[in-house]
Design an enzyme around this catalytic site. Sequence first.
Site, PDB file in Angstrom:
ATOM      1  N   HIS A 256      -6.208  -2.676  -6.106  1.00 51.91           N
ATOM      2  CA  HIS A 256      -6.467  -1.295  -6.528  1.00 51.91           C
ATOM      3  C   HIS A 256      -7.632  -1.167  -7.679  1.00 51.91           C
ATOM      4  O   HIS A 256      -7.684  -0.049  -8.122  1.00 51.91           O
ATOM      5  CB  HIS A 256      -4.937  -0.935  -7.111  1.00 51.91           C
ATOM      6  CG  HIS A 256      -4.667  -1.439  -8.714  1.00 51.91           C
ATOM      7  ND1 HIS A 256      -4.765  -0.687  -9.788  1.00 51.91           N
ATOM      8  CD2 HIS A 256      -4.179  -2.581  -8.819  1.00 51.91           C
ATOM      9  CE1 HIS A 256      -4.457  -1.705 -10.899  1.00 51.91           C
ATOM     10  NE2 HIS A 256      -3.766  -2.584 -10.284  1.00 51.91           N
TER      11      HIS A 256
ATOM     12  N   ALA B 207      -3.100  -8.961  -9.411  1.00 47.81           N
ATOM     13  CA  ALA B 207      -3.794  -9.967 -10.260  1.00 47.81           C
ATOM     14  C   ALA B 207      -2.630 -10.722 -11.179  1.00 47.81           C
ATOM     15  O   ALA B 207      -2.822 -11.817 -11.539  1.00 47.81           O
ATOM     16  CB  ALA B 207      -4.897  -9.329 -10.912  1.00 47.81           C
TER      17      ALA B 207
ATOM     18  N   CYS C 209      -2.229  -1.338 -20.235  1.00 47.06           N
ATOM     19  CA  CYS C 209      -1.064  -1.895 -20.395  1.00 47.06           C
ATOM     20  C   CYS C 209      -0.460  -1.815 -21.773  1.00 47.06           C
ATOM     21  O   CYS C 209       0.450  -2.121 -22.177  1.00 47.06           O
ATOM     22  CB  CYS C 209      -1.153  -3.464 -20.006  1.00 47.06           C
ATOM     23  SG  CYS C 209      -1.819  -3.570 -18.417  1.00 47.06           S
TER      24      CYS C 209
ATOM     25  N   GLN D 200     -11.623  -7.542 -13.106  1.00 49.26           N
ATOM     26  CA  GLN D 200     -12.635  -6.756 -13.186  1.00 49.26           C
ATOM     27  C   GLN D 200     -13.953  -6.862 -12.621  1.00 49.26           C
ATOM     28  O   GLN D 200     -14.976  -6.090 -12.689  1.00 49.26           O
ATOM     29  CB  GLN D 200     -12.686  -5.988 -14.689  1.00 49.26           C
ATOM     30  CG  GLN D 200     -11.296  -5.787 -15.627  1.00 49.26           C
ATOM     31  CD  GLN D 200     -10.879  -4.225 -14.945  1.00 49.26           C
ATOM     32  OE1 GLN D 200     -11.720  -3.499 -14.482  1.00 49.26           O
ATOM     33  NE2 GLN D 200      -9.670  -3.654 -15.308  1.00 49.26           N
TER      34      GLN D 200
ATOM     35  N   SER E 267      -7.730  -8.059  -7.832  1.00 46.39           N
ATOM     36  CA  SER E 267      -6.834  -7.023  -7.518  1.00 46.39           C
ATOM     37  C   SER E 267      -7.135  -5.979  -6.340  1.00 46.39           C
ATOM     38  O   SER E 267      -8.441  -5.782  -6.428  1.00 46.39           O
ATOM     39  CB  SER E 267      -6.311  -6.485  -8.686  1.00 46.39           C
ATOM     40  OG  SER E 267      -5.425  -5.430  -8.387  1.00 46.39           O
TER      41      SER E 267
ATOM     42  N   ASN F 110     -11.104  -6.337 -19.666  1.00 47.13           N
ATOM     43  CA  ASN F 110     -10.903  -5.107 -19.068  1.00 47.13           C
ATOM     44  C   ASN F 110     -11.085  -4.030 -20.201  1.00 47.13           C
ATOM     45  O   ASN F 110     -10.935  -2.802 -19.793  1.00 47.13           O
ATOM     46  CB  ASN F 110      -9.485  -5.097 -18.627  1.00 47.13           C
ATOM     47  CG  ASN F 110      -8.382  -5.913 -19.532  1.00 47.13           C
ATOM     48  OD1 ASN F 110      -8.739  -7.138 -19.791  1.00 47.13           O
ATOM     49  ND2 ASN F 110      -7.500  -5.103 -19.942  1.00 47.13           N
TER      50      ASN F 110
ATOM     51  N   THR G 223       7.822 -11.666   3.575  1.00 48.70           N
ATOM     52  CA  THR G 223       7.068 -11.323   4.587  1.00 48.70           C
ATOM     53  C   THR G 223       5.766 -10.495   3.974  1.00 48.70           C
ATOM     54  O   THR G 223       5.697  -9.834   3.012  1.00 48.70           O
ATOM     55  CB  THR G 223       7.934  -9.913   5.107  1.00 48.70           C
ATOM     56  OG1 THR G 223       8.989 -10.448   5.477  1.00 48.70           O
ATOM     57  CG2 THR G 223       7.405  -9.324   6.472  1.00 48.70           C
TER      58      THR G 223
END
Length: 401
Positions: free
Chosen positions: A198, A71, A322, A176, A196, A148, A236
């Site tokens: 994960h 994200a 973060c 989220q 995202s 978040n 790729t």
Amino acid sequence: MLPIYLDYAATTPCDTRVVECMLPYFSELYGNSNSFHIYGSQALEGLHNARCQIATNLNAEPKEVIFTSGASESNRIAILRTVERLKSDFFTAKTQHTSVMSLVTNLRNTGANVHYLKVGSDGILDLDFLEQELQKSKGLISICWVNNETGTMQNIKTIATLCHKYGSLIHVDGTQAFGRIHVDAKDLDVDFMSASGHKIYGPKGIGILYCKSSVAKYVRIPRANPDVEFGIRAGTVPIPLCVGMAEASRIAKSYIDSELVRLRKIRNDFINTMKNNLEEIYVNGSETSNYPGIINMSFRGCEGEALMMESPRIAISSGSACTSNKLTISHVLGAMGIDPDIAQSSLRITMGRPTTESDMQIASEDLTIATKKLRAMSPIWDMIKAGVDINKTFKRGIFQR
Ligand code: PMP
């Protein structure tokens, strides 16, 4: 024994079903999706199916789903490229994720005007102020759907309608939200949306940018290979990760309704228990518009980090992942106008599919004991009890913003 994981807004474990469906794409169907031969077409088929699956979950066209590394990259592509191509203004609130906030300097360096939108003390965007700003100039608005740190949920459909009424575009940070609440890109009529892998029990290193067909031209790389993510990205394509994110999103969708009900009950029970156990605790964020899995709570008179250290049975965070290694007040709570002493004492407890009522029971026990212990040793708590306005007394000396 490891502590109970209660940090699902930071990341989630990869679902074993997701791992299973990724495996063949590492060592059997390993072709490059741009190659002409059978290996290439096998990989391309996997990529196409993954894109279609995510498009179905978003109610979007497959060509509107662009795979990215996550994200943060999706936010970057949508915001920097659109503002630069359109030479337009940028509007956002100071409650955004650091991956958006950190772009402001880049934008200003390229000459863009940045407008900060107002939020209330619950973190909800002030729509009257937004409308006034939109009347003055056009540009791109970036807003996080589910915050978040606090779980506060914006009314994206209303915001998107306002933006389009005044000729502006909207990017939604849906990191989220996607896989946790129902997302219908066509109904919301947003221009861009980030998500995202994960955060939804998928692999790390993969995300998507939803780009409405009519605005994709603003984010294409000039002279890029149009066969790689429709010219929006280079390199790729990591097919195993794309396949994994698609499977994770398919599985997540099937849990949304039941999880929202289950987590709401656990959240309410937890908050009630904490309020019964302790005085002067606060839930930060909107009481009425929130995603139930994210609880941001302040324990007045205690440092968030000290509370975490005194609660060894649970793995939680103060602020967002973060920013949790910094001993400054969360920029999100600061932007909501939360008093520094309350912001400094905040913790983020986030629940996921594996979280049980008894996990949260343990969390409430640990946090209650820790708060009582820290308050018993705290001169600040004594001052609060004596009625001293500690935010005024200490100004910003101990509570840095
Ligand atoms: N936006 C929000 C709201 C988030 O919570 C996160 C993850 N903490 C991101 C963006 C960045 O996501 P990613 O890790 O996929 O880059």
